[in-house]
Design an enzyme around this catalytic site. Sequence first.
Site, PDB file in Angstrom:
ATOM      1  N   LYS A 252      -6.071  -0.948  17.223  1.00 41.66           N
ATOM      2  CA  LYS A 252      -6.684   0.283  16.713  1.00 41.66           C
ATOM      3  C   LYS A 252      -8.203   0.193  16.827  1.00 41.66           C
ATOM      4  CE  LYS A 252      -6.468   3.211  12.527  1.00 41.66           C
ATOM      5  NZ  LYS A 252      -5.899   3.311  11.162  1.00 41.66           N
TER       6      LYS A 252
ATOM      7  N   SER B 209      -3.353   7.141   9.818  1.00 45.09           N
ATOM      8  CA  SER B 209      -4.344   7.329  10.863  1.00 45.09           C
ATOM      9  C   SER B 209      -4.150   6.442  12.094  1.00 45.09           C
ATOM     10  CB  SER B 209      -5.741   7.053  10.289  1.00 45.09           C
ATOM     11  OG  SER B 209      -5.830   5.707   9.819  1.00 45.09           O
TER      12      SER B 209
ATOM     13  N   SER C 203      -1.459   4.410   6.348  1.00 44.30           N
ATOM     14  CA  SER C 203      -1.906   4.705   7.712  1.00 44.30           C
ATOM     15  C   SER C 203      -1.233   3.899   8.808  1.00 44.30           C
ATOM     16  CB  SER C 203      -3.428   4.517   7.810  1.00 44.30           C
ATOM     17  OG  SER C 203      -4.097   5.580   7.202  1.00 44.30           O
TER      18      SER C 203
END
Length: 317
Positions: free
Chosen positions: A76, A171, A195
């Site tokens: 990420k 996210s 997330s």
Amino acid sequence: MLGRTLREVSAALKQGQITPTELCQKCLSLIKKTKFLNAYITVSEEVALKQAEESEKRYKKGHSLGDLDGIPVAVKDNFSTSGIETTCASNMLKGYVPPFNATVVQKLLDQGALLMGKTNLDEFAMGCGSTDGIFGPVKNPWSFSKQYREKRKQKPHGDKEDSDWLITGGSSGGSAAAVSAFTCFAALGSDTGGSTRNPAAHCGVVGLKPSYGLVSRHGLIPLVNSMDVPGILTRCVDDAAVVLGVLAGHDCKDSTTVQDPVKPFVLPNLTDVSKLCIGIPKVSSFHYFTEIVSSQLQSTDLGNRLVGFESLLCHFY
């Protein structure tokens, strides 16, 4: 090969059934074919191929570093990566190239993992749909599956890819989409309030938020320091356990990590699934008032038994 577990692929690499370079190229090819998903912000093709070359040399010498040696992974884009741009999907950090790796990234690289690239997210990980970053929304791979299109009676993705797609959750939606689309075997997410687990559920993969302090946060650009945890996304539970075994442990650069040695994570073999019991809460909707209600929930186990149990459902502002 891309549909196998980490342990299976690791065994195939050791047996010479496939090389790290061939595996890397397969994933890179899929990344290019699924570019419309917008799962990646940065694809580190040259870095990954170089790492694959080094991994191949180790395998030829019989010096594998472990189960992750030669395995493609993604990270990420809120984890610092040395020499690779780290943006948090924000204009504020566009062009920022960290001089160091986050501890979890370094641990993956130390095990010989291949870094395919940095994945898309909500800006600074503040969101739950992976739709609010400057690079655009991440699209759920299942939106373009034959099963979904037939159910919705829609045309292939080439005709309506911009108008009809499902969100990945967030996210860490880019990481979940990357794993779900078989462009890597595992990916790092971050989890503050869901997330990693939220996009895992949306994309049909495994999402794990380790206990706070079990995995180092050093190099993870924070959203909420007291709640942020590096998350793990894989396609099966055993893969998540393998990655957690690599990442867990004390880090002198993060004072909140556990001090005691961490034992290897070994999952029990569940052969009799009829003894498992699955609970499904019935939640209608969340209202904008604070109320705690008691609701009768039902669950069914795999032995066709219905089980009732009480649970408190909270309605939040």
